[in-house]
Design an enzyme around this catalytic site. Structure first.
Site, PDB file in Angstrom:
ATOM      1  N   LYS A  92      47.326 -41.694 -21.106  1.00 18.92           N
ATOM      2  CA  LYS A  92      47.104 -40.524 -21.710  1.00 18.92           C
ATOM      3  C   LYS A  92      47.664 -39.379 -21.198  1.00 18.92           C
ATOM      4  CE  LYS A  92      43.885 -38.313 -24.314  1.00 18.92           C
ATOM      5  NZ  LYS A  92      43.867 -38.299 -25.828  1.00 18.92           N
ATOM      6  N   ASP A 137      37.059 -54.779 -22.491  1.00 20.06           N
ATOM      7  CA  ASP A 137      35.758 -55.174 -22.944  1.00 20.06           C
ATOM      8  C   ASP A 137      35.842 -55.165 -24.691  1.00 20.06           C
ATOM      9  OD1 ASP A 137      34.567 -55.275 -20.634  1.00 20.06           O
ATOM     10  OD2 ASP A 137      32.965 -54.160 -21.113  1.00 20.06           O
ATOM     11  N   ASP A 174      43.472 -43.500 -26.725  1.00 21.54           N
ATOM     12  CA  ASP A 174      42.543 -43.643 -27.853  1.00 21.54           C
ATOM     13  C   ASP A 174      43.279 -44.188 -29.141  1.00 21.54           C
ATOM     14  OD1 ASP A 174      44.725 -41.411 -27.664  1.00 21.54           O
ATOM     15  OD2 ASP A 174      43.249 -39.744 -28.274  1.00 21.54           O
ATOM     16  N   TYR A 222      38.513 -44.890  -9.761  1.00 25.25           N
ATOM     17  CA  TYR A 222      37.425 -45.734  -9.063  1.00 25.25           C
ATOM     18  C   TYR A 222      37.117 -45.037  -7.801  1.00 25.25           C
ATOM     19  CZ  TYR A 222      36.912 -48.787 -12.890  1.00 25.25           C
ATOM     20  OH  TYR A 222      36.465 -49.352 -14.000  1.00 25.25           O
ATOM     21  N   ASP A 242      39.606 -51.274 -18.129  1.00 24.12           N
ATOM     22  CA  ASP A 242      38.167 -51.700 -17.918  1.00 24.12           C
ATOM     23  C   ASP A 242      37.659 -51.620 -19.430  1.00 24.12           C
ATOM     24  OD1 ASP A 242      35.589 -52.441 -16.936  1.00 24.12           O
ATOM     25  OD2 ASP A 242      35.297 -50.299 -16.494  1.00 24.12           O
TER      26      ASP A 242
HETATM   27  C1  IPM Z   1      34.555 -54.938 -14.536  1.00 23.22           C
HETATM   28  C2  IPM Z   1      33.354 -54.135 -14.291  1.00 23.22           C
HETATM   29  C3  IPM Z   1      33.609 -53.424 -13.079  1.00 23.22           C
HETATM   30  C4  IPM Z   1      34.573 -52.589 -13.067  1.00 23.22           C
HETATM   31  C5  IPM Z   1      32.286 -52.935 -12.542  1.00 23.22           C
HETATM   32  C6  IPM Z   1      31.122 -53.771 -12.417  1.00 23.22           C
HETATM   33  C7  IPM Z   1      32.592 -51.920 -11.387  1.00 23.22           C
HETATM   34  O1  IPM Z   1      33.264 -53.299 -15.373  1.00 23.22           O
HETATM   35  O2  IPM Z   1      35.152 -55.911 -13.726  1.00 23.22           O
HETATM   36  O3  IPM Z   1      35.178 -54.703 -15.594  1.00 23.22           O
HETATM   37  O4  IPM Z   1      34.649 -51.420 -13.537  1.00 23.22           O
HETATM   38  O5  IPM Z   1      35.731 -52.743 -12.596  1.00 23.22           O
HETATM   39 MG    MG Z   2      34.302 -53.651 -17.039  1.00 18.97          MG
END
Ligand code: IPM
Ligand code: MG
Length: 358
Positions: free
Chosen positions: A188, A249, A221, A134, A245
């Protein structure tokens, strides 16, 4: 002790709608459980850029520092101007300023709600939140991305012993409270031998202090494939920032929808509720945004406050809010259109409130 002060930050896109819905549910929880929550607000994002020249100014950060908890709406930071023109990412800025080192991201299937996963599962990802890849927060001064010449871009990934230790400790401490008591470190280290090697060293050191917890290590992976094939064999996942991150998702979507994915950014002294999803500008203002992820995140914040303040009413309220959210999601009539329902954002919030009071 007076009740906790909760700072609400609307954000961009659907932010004002889902923060409004979340506030309504928190206010109902406050009444029902006598929490005496005190709401405060401040402006961030595009609205703040117009008014103050930056998407999050120092006064907001100072306000966040003295609040007991924060609810952050989604931000459209990808569309902001460069940092030099005031386009700071409020999410990263607050995570760093308040040292919110653990991004806690549960993902679980729910009774009565269809999910892409082929089996029920219940896991929590502990994502390191202050360094890694980041670029906006991993260096003391300057960004961790640069161009040595016009055709080459480089990004630095910072992995520190301290940050690895803290996220591992948070993950193991949480795993110790769960029936499966199982931690998987995701890495990784076959390629990033030094940096992910350091991460694994710290995970192993913490694992040694928790002999009752089953500990394993899986490559990131392979983990993506595992999560699709057999999510039920994972319990607590501990990982570095960007892997967390991405995997969160995936896990959120497998549980039913990314639109349900709650998260808490937690440090030693502060916590911030924040949905995992973005600001969905295409449906902003239409009153149909799904507030579930942010309501779930706010429930996590109440539970965190309950533990921090040794206040059982806050813990009970957080759990009741989460259970009420599950009940509202189990009913097709109270789901928002993204989940195939016809409820509005406010309608969904009213359903959660009704379930909490029932
Ligand atoms: C999350 C988002 C953020 C991140 C973005 C908006 C910077 O994807 O909170 O998961 O990558 O941390
Ligand atoms: Mg995110």
């Amino acid at each position: 002790m007076t009740g906790p002060a909760i700072l609400l930050l609307d954000g961009d896109g659907i932010g004002p709608e889902i923060v409004g819905a979340t506030r309504a549910v928190l206010a109902a929880a406050s009444d029902r459980f006598a929490l005496d929550l005190r709401f405060q607000t401040a402006t961030i994002g595009f609205a703040a850029l117009d008014a103050t020249g930056t998407t999050i100014d120092a006064a907001v950060i100072a306000q966040a520092r003295v609040a007991d908890g924060i609810v952050l709406g989604p931000v459209s930071h990808n569309a902001y101007p460069p940092v030099a023109e005031g386009g700071l990412n409020p999410s990263g800025t607050l995570r760093r300023a308040l040292d919110l080192f653990a991004n806690i991201r549960p993902a679980a299937t729910r009774t009565g709600l269809p999910a892409p996963a082929t089996m029920p599962f219940d896991l929590v990802i502990f994502r390191e939140n202050t360094e890694g890849f980041y670029a906006d927060r991993n260096l003391h001064l300057g960004p961790g991305e640069f161009m040595p010449d016009a055709d080459t871009a480089m990004a630095l990934r910072k992995i520190s012993r301290r940050a690895c230790r803290r996220i591992a400790e948070a993950g193991f401490a949480h795993a110790a409270t769960r029936p499966a008591a199982h931690v998987t470190a995701v890495h990784k280290a076959n390629v990033l031998r030094v940096s992910d090697g350091l991460f694994l060293e710290e995970c192993r050191a913490v694992a040694a202090a928790y002999p009752a917890i089953r500990y394993e290590e899986v490559l990131v992976d392979a983990m993506a494939a595992h999560l699709v094939r057999n999510p039920a064999c994972h319990d607590v996942i501990v990982t570095t920032n960007m892997f967390g991150d991405i995997l969160s998702d995936l896990a959120g979507e497998l549980s039913g929808s990314l639109g349900l994915a709650a998260s808490l950014n937690a440090g030693s002294d502060h916590a911030m509720a924040q949905a995992q999803h973005g600001s969905a500008p295409d449906i902003a203002g239409a009153g149909v945004a799904n507030p579930a992820a942010l309501i779930g995140s706010a429930a996590m914040l109440l539970e965190w406050l309950g533990a921090r303040r040794s206040a059982p009413a806050l813990t009970r309220a957080g759990r009741a809010m989460a259970a009420a959210l599950d009940a509202a999601l189990a009913n097709p009539a109270t789901r928002t259109p993204d989940l195939g329902g016809r409820a509005s954002t406010d309608g969904m919030a009213r359903a959660v409130i009704a379930a909490m009071q029932g």
